[in-house]
Every structure is written in C-alpha cells, then in structure tokens.
Write an enzyme that holds these catalytic residues in place. Sequence first.
Site, short mmCIF file in Angstrom:
data_model
loop_
_atom_site.label_atom_id
_atom_site.label_comp_id
_atom_site.label_asym_id
_atom_site.label_seq_id
_atom_site.Cartn_x
_atom_site.Cartn_y
_atom_site.Cartn_z
N LYS A 120 59.11 -3.56 60.09
CA LYS A 120 58.11 -3.93 61.10
C LYS A 120 58.77 -3.93 62.48
O LYS A 120 59.98 -4.15 62.54
CB LYS A 120 57.48 -5.29 60.82
CG LYS A 120 58.42 -6.44 60.58
CD LYS A 120 59.37 -6.93 61.59
CE LYS A 120 58.90 -7.32 62.95
NZ LYS A 120 60.01 -7.98 63.73
N SER A 149 73.60 6.72 59.96
CA SER A 149 74.08 5.78 60.96
C SER A 149 74.91 6.50 61.99
O SER A 149 75.77 7.31 61.64
CB SER A 149 74.91 4.69 60.27
OG SER A 149 75.55 3.89 61.24
P1 NAP Z 1 69.62 -3.71 65.69
O1 NAP Z 1 70.60 -4.69 65.15
O2 NAP Z 1 69.61 -3.43 67.14
O3 NAP Z 1 69.89 -2.42 64.80
C1 NAP Z 1 69.16 -1.29 64.81
C2 NAP Z 1 70.04 -0.16 64.32
O4 NAP Z 1 69.22 0.99 64.29
C3 NAP Z 1 71.18 0.13 65.25
O5 NAP Z 1 72.31 -0.64 64.92
C4 NAP Z 1 71.38 1.60 65.03
O6 NAP Z 1 72.14 1.76 63.85
C5 NAP Z 1 70.00 2.13 64.68
N1 NAP Z 1 69.33 2.87 65.73
C6 NAP Z 1 68.83 4.11 65.60
N2 NAP Z 1 68.26 4.53 66.72
C7 NAP Z 1 68.39 3.56 67.60
C8 NAP Z 1 68.00 3.41 68.95
N3 NAP Z 1 67.35 4.37 69.60
N4 NAP Z 1 68.28 2.24 69.57
C9 NAP Z 1 68.96 1.27 68.92
N5 NAP Z 1 69.36 1.37 67.62
C10 NAP Z 1 69.08 2.50 66.97
O7 NAP Z 1 68.12 -4.11 65.33
P2 NAP Z 1 67.61 -5.02 64.13
O8 NAP Z 1 67.60 -6.44 64.54
O9 NAP Z 1 68.32 -4.66 62.89
O10 NAP Z 1 66.09 -4.57 64.09
C11 NAP Z 1 65.70 -3.33 63.55
C12 NAP Z 1 64.25 -3.45 63.09
O11 NAP Z 1 64.17 -4.49 62.12
C13 NAP Z 1 63.29 -3.83 64.21
O12 NAP Z 1 62.09 -3.14 64.05
C14 NAP Z 1 63.08 -5.34 64.02
O13 NAP Z 1 61.82 -5.78 64.47
C15 NAP Z 1 63.20 -5.45 62.50
N6 NAP Z 1 63.61 -6.77 62.02
C16 NAP Z 1 64.68 -7.42 62.59
C17 NAP Z 1 64.99 -8.70 62.14
C18 NAP Z 1 66.17 -9.46 62.69
O14 NAP Z 1 66.35 -10.65 62.33
N7 NAP Z 1 67.04 -8.89 63.52
C19 NAP Z 1 64.23 -9.32 61.15
C20 NAP Z 1 63.21 -8.60 60.56
C21 NAP Z 1 62.90 -7.33 61.02
P3 NAP Z 1 73.25 2.88 63.68
O15 NAP Z 1 74.32 2.53 64.63
O16 NAP Z 1 73.61 2.70 62.25
O17 NAP Z 1 72.61 4.21 63.99
#
Ligand code: NAP
Length: 308
Positions: free
Chosen positions: A90, A36
């Site tokens: 995904k 992270s």
């Molecule tokens: P998010 O909250 O934006 O988190 C993604 C995390 O990935 C960031 O907090 C960051 O964590 C890390 N990261 C590493 N490289 C990154 C980059 N280049 N840009 C942004 N973040 C980066 O996203 P999320 O909603 O968890 O979604 C992540 C994946 O899960 C996606 O593929 C999405 O389709 C899937 N998903 C999301 C949900 C939902 O409800 N949100 C549901 C099912 C699936 P660090 O700060 O720890 O590095």
Amino acid sequence: MTVTEIALVGIGKIARDQHIPAVQDNPAFRLAATVSRSGGVEGVENHATVEALLSARPDISALSLTMPPGPRYEAAACCIAAGRHTMLEKPPGATVAEVLKLDRQARAAGVTLFVTWHSRHARAADAARRWLAGRAVRSVRIDWREDVRKWHPGQDWIWRPGGLGVFDPGINALSLATAILPVELHLTAATLVFPENRDTPIAADLTFAGPEGIEATAGFDWREQGGETWQIAVETDEGPLVLTDGGARLMIDGADQPVEGPGEYPSLYRRFAELIDTGASSVDVEPLIHVADAFMLGRRVTVAPFHD
Ligand code: NAP
C-alpha cells in the site's frame, strides 16, 4: 503443496521488517530472488532491474512490490505483461487510474493482482467488522497520529509529489475503516497542512458524509511526540467500539476483546497464496479514492518548513 517461487522488489524498511520474515515463514513461497539497487538480501540472488529478473528467471511466478508507490506502476505493468502474479504494497499506486489500469491488465493476462492493505489484516480487524455488522452507527472518529521522524527517518519520497505525505500512514486508517464499517462514507471536506518547503501534507483533517446524518471525521498528524495514536472510535446504538493500536486491540464498551489471527504480514502472504491457488485477484481502490478526494477538495494551509 505447490511452492511458488517469489521475488521481492525494493528492499527497504518494510521489506526487511515484514515481507522477508513473512515469506520465509510461509511454506507456500520460496524467496528466490530480489530486485534491489542497493544490494538486496544476503544469500539471495539479486537483479538490478525488474526487466532483468523477469528475463533471467521465468520460473519465478510471483513478485511482491515493496518499493514506494511512485515507481510501482511501471514495475507492476512489466510483471503482469510477463505473466507473473503481482502483489502491491500500500498505497497500490501514485494515482487511482494506475491501479485500475493494472487491474484490467491483470484480468487480460489471467494473472493474480493483489492490492494489499496490511492494516485490514491486523489481529482485531475482523472481530471489529463482525461486531459492527448489523449495528446502527451514530458517529466515527479516526485519529492517526505519529512522529514522522521516528517512523519515516530520512525517507525523501514521502515528501515528493505522489509520496502522499501524512496520507501514507493515513491510508492505513482509511483501509481499516472501509473494511470494518457497515456503512459507506464519502469525503465532503478536508484541510491539508503543508510545510512551506514540502510537496505533501504533514497533517490533514477530513470530514465524511454517511447515511442518516452519521458524523464521521478523521485527523492525521505527523507532528505527534511521545508515542503514537492509531485509533478508530465508533459510536453505535449498542455502545462504543474502539479499534486501537493500528487494529491490534479492540475494546467494546470499554472492555478488551479477544483477538485472533497470525498478524498482518503473515496473513497477507496466506491470502496471496490463496488468490494464486484459486486464480483470483483482490483489487480494492476505495481507500485511495478517499485520499484522492481529499487532495481534490482539500483547503490548503501552509505552515513553517519541516526539516528531518
Ligand atoms: P523505504 O525504506 O524508503 O524503501 C523503499 C525501497 O524501495 C528502497 O530502499 C529501494 O530499495 C526501493 N526503491 C525503488 N525505487 C525507489 C525510488 N524511486 N525511491 C525510493 N526507493 C526506491 O520505504 P518503505 O518504508 O519500505 O516503504 C515502501 C512501501 O511500503 C511504501 O509504499 C509504504 O507506504 C509501505 N509501507 C511502509 C511501512 C513502514 O513502516 N515503513 C509499513 C507498511 C507499508 P532498493 O535499494 O533495494 O532498490
């Protein structure tokens, strides 16, 4: 029972909401570390990069990549090259080719690659698939509508190239439809609605062709207010089936059906443990192909700018 040391990569919304509790509740895994950039999880060893973790912790034999799809290929390729079992949230990549390449790399390295589609593990998904098997499908209507401000607050990556826009949730519908329908569909037309200040669509209408003139359409929209609609309605020769609440609720001929199973993320980690145990992989890119086809065939409509 063998306990697999696992690391999570990218501690964002889905890692905190679903992956961490599912790993902690599954006795087949121990959450050994995170990767992270923003600090990780309290009490769990953290590394700044995947490479740093892989060299520091040869005992961690599995990694689950929960970051957005853009950076996923590079991270996954490193994990596989280091001989570690790899699970992908995904959508599994920013392109179809990336995922196919990872599949070949995992086979050559002899490690498990698990391309996950969490909606396929929704409680009513399997009952829907079983009921539809062998029945004649006449039409399919998919509606996947939600408020982007509620479900993706401040997430910039979903609006950048490779972020998929409304296909980020829409691909969940496609993963469910491709798992439950007894017929194969292919996309024939699409309209993609882009806010003029964004690189990815805020809404999409899709038309598919299937056998025997089946009518199949989908509508994805991020501009929904006051609640979500995550539904697949199928007309068959023996009445209608409606899979709703993202796959958690099933109605046949208007009557609610019993549903079963541990729920999406606990089920995903059970499956990952089974795949590792049996030396197998699970790589299905069909939902991603439908999305790629929509971008290839889609007519583009530009609408007013969208601001968070
Ligand atoms: P998010 O909250 O934006 O988190 C993604 C995390 O990935 C960031 O907090 C960051 O964590 C890390 N990261 C590493 N490289 C990154 C980059 N280049 N840009 C942004 N973040 C980066 O996203 P999320 O909603 O968890 O979604 C992540 C994946 O899960 C996606 O593929 C999405 O389709 C899937 N998903 C999301 C949900 C939902 O409800 N949100 C549901 C099912 C699936 P660090 O700060 O720890 O590095």
